[in-house]
Design a protein around this motif. Structure first.
Motif, PDB file in Angstrom:
ATOM      1  N   CYS A   1       0.745  -1.042  -0.095  1.00  0.00           N
ATOM      2  CA  CYS A   1       0.112   0.151  -0.061  1.00  0.00           C
ATOM      3  C   CYS A   1       0.799   1.234  -0.057  1.00  0.00           C
ATOM      4  CB  CYS A   1      -1.049  -0.109   1.189  1.00  0.00           C
ATOM      5  SG  CYS A   1      -0.257  -0.462   2.881  1.00  0.00           S
ATOM      6  N   ASP A   2       2.192   1.143  -0.263  1.00  0.00           N
ATOM      7  CA  ASP A   2       3.044   2.284  -0.246  1.00  0.00           C
ATOM      8  C   ASP A   2       2.510   3.188  -1.690  1.00  0.00           C
ATOM      9  OD1 ASP A   2       4.879   4.065  -0.839  1.00  0.00           O
ATOM     10  OD2 ASP A   2       6.731   2.523  -0.996  1.00  0.00           O
ATOM     11  N   PRO A   3       2.237   4.461  -1.457  1.00  0.00           N
ATOM     12  CA  PRO A   3       1.900   5.110  -2.586  1.00  0.00           C
ATOM     13  C   PRO A   3       2.767   5.073  -3.730  1.00  0.00           C
ATOM     14  CG  PRO A   3       1.764   6.473  -0.546  1.00  0.00           C
ATOM     15  CD  PRO A   3       2.337   4.947  -0.259  1.00  0.00           C
ATOM     16  N   ALA A   4       4.041   4.908  -3.430  1.00  0.00           N
ATOM     17  CA  ALA A   4       4.832   4.884  -4.654  1.00  0.00           C
ATOM     18  C   ALA A   4       4.335   3.382  -5.531  1.00  0.00           C
ATOM     19  CB  ALA A   4       6.347   4.527  -4.224  1.00  0.00           C
ATOM     20  N   ASP A   5       3.817   2.579  -4.900  1.00  0.00           N
ATOM     21  CA  ASP A   5       3.501   1.163  -5.619  1.00  0.00           C
ATOM     22  C   ASP A   5       2.138   1.811  -6.546  1.00  0.00           C
ATOM     23  OD1 ASP A   5       5.508  -0.216  -4.821  1.00  0.00           O
ATOM     24  OD2 ASP A   5       4.274  -1.857  -3.691  1.00  0.00           O
ATOM     25  N   GLN A   6       1.402   2.686  -5.934  1.00  0.00           N
ATOM     26  CA  GLN A   6       0.148   2.938  -6.578  1.00  0.00           C
ATOM     27  C   GLN A   6       0.544   3.802  -7.854  1.00  0.00           C
ATOM     28  OE1 GLN A   6      -1.898   1.251  -4.708  1.00  0.00           O
ATOM     29  NE2 GLN A   6      -0.269   1.491  -3.269  1.00  0.00           N
ATOM     30  N   ILE A   7       1.558   4.620  -7.861  1.00  0.00           N
ATOM     31  CA  ILE A   7       1.894   5.477  -8.551  1.00  0.00           C
ATOM     32  C   ILE A   7       2.540   4.459  -9.812  1.00  0.00           C
ATOM     33  CG2 ILE A   7       3.790   7.353  -9.483  1.00  0.00           C
ATOM     34  CD1 ILE A   7       1.346   8.575  -7.988  1.00  0.00           C
ATOM     35  N   LYS A   8       3.316   3.706  -9.433  1.00  0.00           N
ATOM     36  CA  LYS A   8       3.860   2.582 -10.521  1.00  0.00           C
ATOM     37  C   LYS A   8       2.616   1.964 -11.391  1.00  0.00           C
ATOM     38  CE  LYS A   8       7.450  -0.667 -11.215  1.00  0.00           C
ATOM     39  NZ  LYS A   8       8.689  -1.117 -10.732  1.00  0.00           N
ATOM     40  N   VAL A   9       1.590   1.567 -10.719  1.00  0.00           N
ATOM     41  CA  VAL A   9       0.627   0.930 -11.149  1.00  0.00           C
ATOM     42  C   VAL A   9      -0.289   1.895 -12.219  1.00  0.00           C
ATOM     43  CG1 VAL A   9      -1.714  -0.003 -10.703  1.00  0.00           C
ATOM     44  CG2 VAL A   9       0.353  -0.928  -9.251  1.00  0.00           C
ATOM     45  N   MET A  10      -0.416   3.109 -11.608  1.00  0.00           N
ATOM     46  CA  MET A  10      -1.011   4.234 -12.381  1.00  0.00           C
ATOM     47  C   MET A  10      -0.269   4.373 -13.638  1.00  0.00           C
ATOM     48  SD  MET A  10      -1.616   8.289 -11.691  1.00  0.00           S
ATOM     49  CE  MET A  10       0.081   8.578 -12.289  1.00  0.00           C
ATOM     50  N   GLU A  11       1.075   4.376 -13.756  1.00  0.00           N
ATOM     51  CA  GLU A  11       1.947   4.740 -14.842  1.00  0.00           C
ATOM     52  C   GLU A  11       1.629   3.533 -15.868  1.00  0.00           C
ATOM     53  OE1 GLU A  11       4.889   8.075 -13.061  1.00  0.00           O
ATOM     54  OE2 GLU A  11       5.595   6.024 -13.483  1.00  0.00           O
ATOM     55  N   TYR A  12       1.719   2.296 -15.072  1.00  0.00           N
ATOM     56  CA  TYR A  12       1.609   1.162 -16.060  1.00  0.00           C
ATOM     57  C   TYR A  12       0.270   1.168 -16.957  1.00  0.00           C
ATOM     58  CZ  TYR A  12       1.913  -3.780 -17.284  1.00  0.00           C
ATOM     59  OH  TYR A  12       1.930  -5.183 -18.051  1.00  0.00           O
ATOM     60  N   ASN A  13      -0.818   1.502 -15.951  1.00  0.00           N
ATOM     61  CA  ASN A  13      -1.988   1.539 -16.619  1.00  0.00           C
ATOM     62  C   ASN A  13      -2.163   2.382 -17.907  1.00  0.00           C
ATOM     63  OD1 ASN A  13      -3.540  -0.499 -15.390  1.00  0.00           O
ATOM     64  ND2 ASN A  13      -3.914   0.717 -13.620  1.00  0.00           N
ATOM     65  N   GLN A  14      -1.546   3.432 -17.638  1.00  0.00           N
ATOM     66  CA  GLN A  14      -1.571   4.781 -18.492  1.00  0.00           C
ATOM     67  C   GLN A  14      -0.925   4.250 -19.734  1.00  0.00           C
ATOM     68  OE1 GLN A  14       0.382   7.814 -16.707  1.00  0.00           O
ATOM     69  NE2 GLN A  14      -1.652   8.953 -16.081  1.00  0.00           N
ATOM     70  N   LYS A  15       0.303   3.541 -19.865  1.00  0.00           N
ATOM     71  CA  LYS A  15       0.775   2.816 -20.740  1.00  0.00           C
ATOM     72  C   LYS A  15       0.020   1.954 -21.403  1.00  0.00           C
ATOM     73  CE  LYS A  15       5.256   0.772 -20.964  1.00  0.00           C
ATOM     74  NZ  LYS A  15       6.522   1.192 -22.008  1.00  0.00           N
ATOM     75  N   MET A  16      -0.885   1.142 -20.587  1.00  0.00           N
ATOM     76  CA  MET A  16      -1.484   0.080 -21.591  1.00  0.00           C
ATOM     77  C   MET A  16      -2.905   0.645 -22.305  1.00  0.00           C
ATOM     78  SD  MET A  16      -2.510  -3.442 -19.175  1.00  0.00           S
ATOM     79  CE  MET A  16      -3.258  -2.601 -17.885  1.00  0.00           C
ATOM     80  N   LEU A  17      -3.436   1.830 -21.430  1.00  0.00           N
ATOM     81  CA  LEU A  17      -4.785   2.257 -21.806  1.00  0.00           C
ATOM     82  C   LEU A  17      -4.584   3.168 -22.809  1.00  0.00           C
ATOM     83  CD1 LEU A  17      -6.551   1.902 -18.407  1.00  0.00           C
ATOM     84  CD2 LEU A  17      -7.124   0.657 -20.466  1.00  0.00           C
ATOM     85  N   PHE A  18      -3.350   4.033 -23.041  1.00  0.00           N
ATOM     86  CA  PHE A  18      -3.113   4.883 -24.069  1.00  0.00           C
ATOM     87  C   PHE A  18      -3.822   4.356 -25.537  1.00  0.00           C
ATOM     88  CE2 PHE A  18       0.178   5.481 -27.553  1.00  0.00           C
ATOM     89  CZ  PHE A  18      -0.383   6.725 -27.950  1.00  0.00           C
ATOM     90  N   TYR A  19      -3.615   3.361 -25.930  1.00  0.00           N
ATOM     91  CA  TYR A  19      -4.007   2.911 -27.019  1.00  0.00           C
ATOM     92  C   TYR A  19      -5.513   3.016 -27.332  1.00  0.00           C
ATOM     93  CZ  TYR A  19       0.856   1.563 -27.874  1.00  0.00           C
ATOM     94  OH  TYR A  19       2.033   1.598 -27.925  1.00  0.00           O
ATOM     95  N   ALA A  20      -6.358   2.556 -26.228  1.00  0.00           N
ATOM     96  CA  ALA A  20      -7.558   2.632 -26.145  1.00  0.00           C
ATOM     97  C   ALA A  20      -8.264   3.906 -26.039  1.00  0.00           C
ATOM     98  CB  ALA A  20      -8.379   1.551 -25.234  1.00  0.00           C
ATOM     99  N   ASP A  21      -7.412   4.816 -25.273  1.00  0.00           N
ATOM    100  CA  ASP A  21      -7.777   6.346 -25.185  1.00  0.00           C
ATOM    101  C   ASP A  21      -7.780   6.866 -26.717  1.00  0.00           C
ATOM    102  OD1 ASP A  21      -7.891   5.827 -22.346  1.00  0.00           O
ATOM    103  OD2 ASP A  21      -6.093   6.987 -21.834  1.00  0.00           O
TER     104      ASP A  21
END
Ligand code: BG6
Length: 492
Positions: free
Chosen positions: A264-284
């Motif tokens: 639950c370290d916020p740094a882990d949430q940011i890492k996940v958020m950035e990963y999701n952006q990378k993945m969802l960019f294409y659908a965006d």
């Protein structure tokens, strides 16, 4: 009843992993035809030749950088085994295979067209009639069986000529060649094919740029331009489809998996958020019609400049996809606390092991909740109809002495996954068009080139060295899926 009466149950394949007939009836080579076999521990390789005649092979791994030596051109080289050349030979077994699909009760069959079967080098003006005629036979049989085809226009099958002569998708000329190909097949198969997908797992441009975009290097500049060119090509496909036949619907296809933070370290949430952006960019872009700010900022930071015109922006905006399809096999875990987390290996792409989940022999985590999670994220973000076009379990199935394959592990996996998609429909109200299980008849693994990593409801007798009768044998899961479809998903 969870699923609509016309819910599209079925299975999925890709030409380069299933079809074979790699040099028959005028077909040219594609990107995968020069890819060797590999294994869970040994990467597949792209073989190449230089103008002085020297040859070699460069490893290709999902999620890793890839670059061919200077002057090297992908080509066939003596002494290597190329699994796509025969694959599991749908080219000569299509009648038997479609009959088996019909027996399971398929409402839908997802396949890809082998682009270089129709345009052998990719840049010809006129198509290869024999290639077009082959798919006519498939679609006619589908119609006879009441199976709706769902057709991927490019499933890692960029013609090799477009890689060697033009440098792959970072060259805008490919947009025109693709447009010509798309116009040809939309016109030819009008009335036979209603549902189309443009680029399989379009985010492969990021994760496996050779496969996804025929790129011979992994620089961000090349990947960004290639992705852009595919966005424009895809928007043009939507435009053409709607002009040629109002009934046609064109979807995008994304490799999607839920990603969990390890702590639950916020740094882990940011890492996940950035990963999701990378993945969802294409659908965006493909569903939303424009570039999201986080990507524009990234390109600005990295000094990326795109060859992009005002007409491109208008096309993206005016022709978003009609629906969103995706592959989802399990989930992944990310963390900034690698040492604490220990084991690595989920899905092989920069993830770590989830202690709550089991994995198969290739390190892919099976996650009974992945489909509900994926469907909710995509539905909430885009509000477009969804379609699960790949889901399944790769396993080294055994043909037992009774001549059968008892794949209870696969039935368990599918039961849990289908329950999870049912929950997304029943409990969350997502709009879902269909479900096509990946590799419904055994085929070659994309990641490893093996036959051993099997997904099918039907076993195909063939090994990793190209030996075997190619005989088809229904597995236990064949009869289980038959029952699932007959009960429209009520009887799991
Ligand atoms: C997807 C691809 O990435 O996953 C398929 O669209 C592929 O082509 C599937 O086969 C499963 O991966 P693998 O490596 O097990 O074949």
């Amino acid at each position: 009843m969870a699923f609509k009466k016309d819910f599209l149950w079925g299975g999925a394949t890709a030409a380069n992993q299933y079809e074979g007939g790699f040099a028959e009836d005028g077909k040219g080579l594609n990107a995968i035809d020069v890819l060797t076999n590999g294994s869970a521990t040994e990467p597949r390789k792209v073989t190449w030749v230089r103008s002085d005649g020297t040859t070699g092979a460069t490893p290709l791994e999902w999620g890793s950088d890839f670059e061919l030596p200077a002057g090297a051109r992908p080509a066939l080289v003596d002494g290597y085994y190329y699994p796509s050349h025969t694959a599991t030979d749908f080219y000569h077994h299509y009648e038997e295979d479609l009959k088996l699909m019909a027996e399971m009760g398929f409402k839908c069959y997802r396949l890809s067209l082998n682009w270089s079967r129709i345009f052998p080098n990719g840049d010809e003006e006129t198509p290869n009639e024999a290639g077009l005629a082959f798919y006519d036979k498939i679609f006619d049989l589908c119609q006879q069986y009441g199976i709706e085809p769902l057709v991927t226009l490019s499933h890692y099958e960029t013609p090799l000529g477009l890689i060697n002569d033009y440098g792959g998708w970072k060259n805008r000329k490919l947009i025109k060649f693709f447009e010509n190909y798309v116009r040809t097949v939309f016109t030819r198969y009008k009335g036979k094919v209603k549902y189309w997908l443009t680029f399989n797992e379009i985010n492969a441009v990021d994760l496996a740029p050779y496969m996804g975009a025929g790129l011979l290097d992994s620089s961000l500049q090349s990947r960004a331009q290639a992705a852009h060119d595919q966005f424009v090509a895809s928007a043009l496909a939507v435009k053409l489809a709607h002009e040629i036949d109002k009934k046609m619907q064109v979807g995008m296809m994304l490799a999607y998996q839920p990603v969990y933070p390890y702590t639950c370290d916020p740094a882990d949430q940011i890492k996940v958020m950035e990963y999701n952006q990378k993945m969802l960019f294409y659908a965006d872009v493909q569903a939303g019609g424009c570039y999201p700010n986080y990507k524009l900022k990234e390109y600005e930071r990295e000094g990326i400049t795109l060859d992009i015109s005002p007409e491109d922006h208008a096309l993206l905006k005016d022709y978003p996809v009609d629906f969103i399809s995706f592959s989802c096999y399990g989930s992944n875990v990310l963390t900034t606390h690698e040492k604490e987390a220990g084991d690595s290996g989920n899905l092989g792409i920069n993830g770590i092991k989830n202690p709550y989940l089991e994995t198969n022999a290739w390190g892919w985590a099976t996650d009974p909740d992945c489909l509900r999670l994926a469907l909710n994220v995509l539905w909430d973000r885009y509000h477009k109809p969804l379609w699960i076009v790949e889901n399944g379990l790769g396993w080294s199935d055994e043909l037992t002495s009774d001549g059968k394959v008892h794949d209870d592990y696969r039935i368990k996996y599918l039961k849990e996954n289908i329950q999870s998609m049912k929950d997304a429909v029943n409990l969350d109200g997502v709009e879902l068009l269909g479900y096509t299980m990946w590799g419904c008849i055994d085929l070659v693994s994309n990641g490893t080139g093996e036959m051993k990593k099997r997904y099918g409801f039907v076993y195909v007798e063939r090994d990793d060295f190209g030996k075997g009768s190619l005989k088809r044998i229904p597995k236990d899961s064949f009869y289980w899926y038959q029952k699932v479809i007959a009960s429209n998903g009520e009887d799991l």
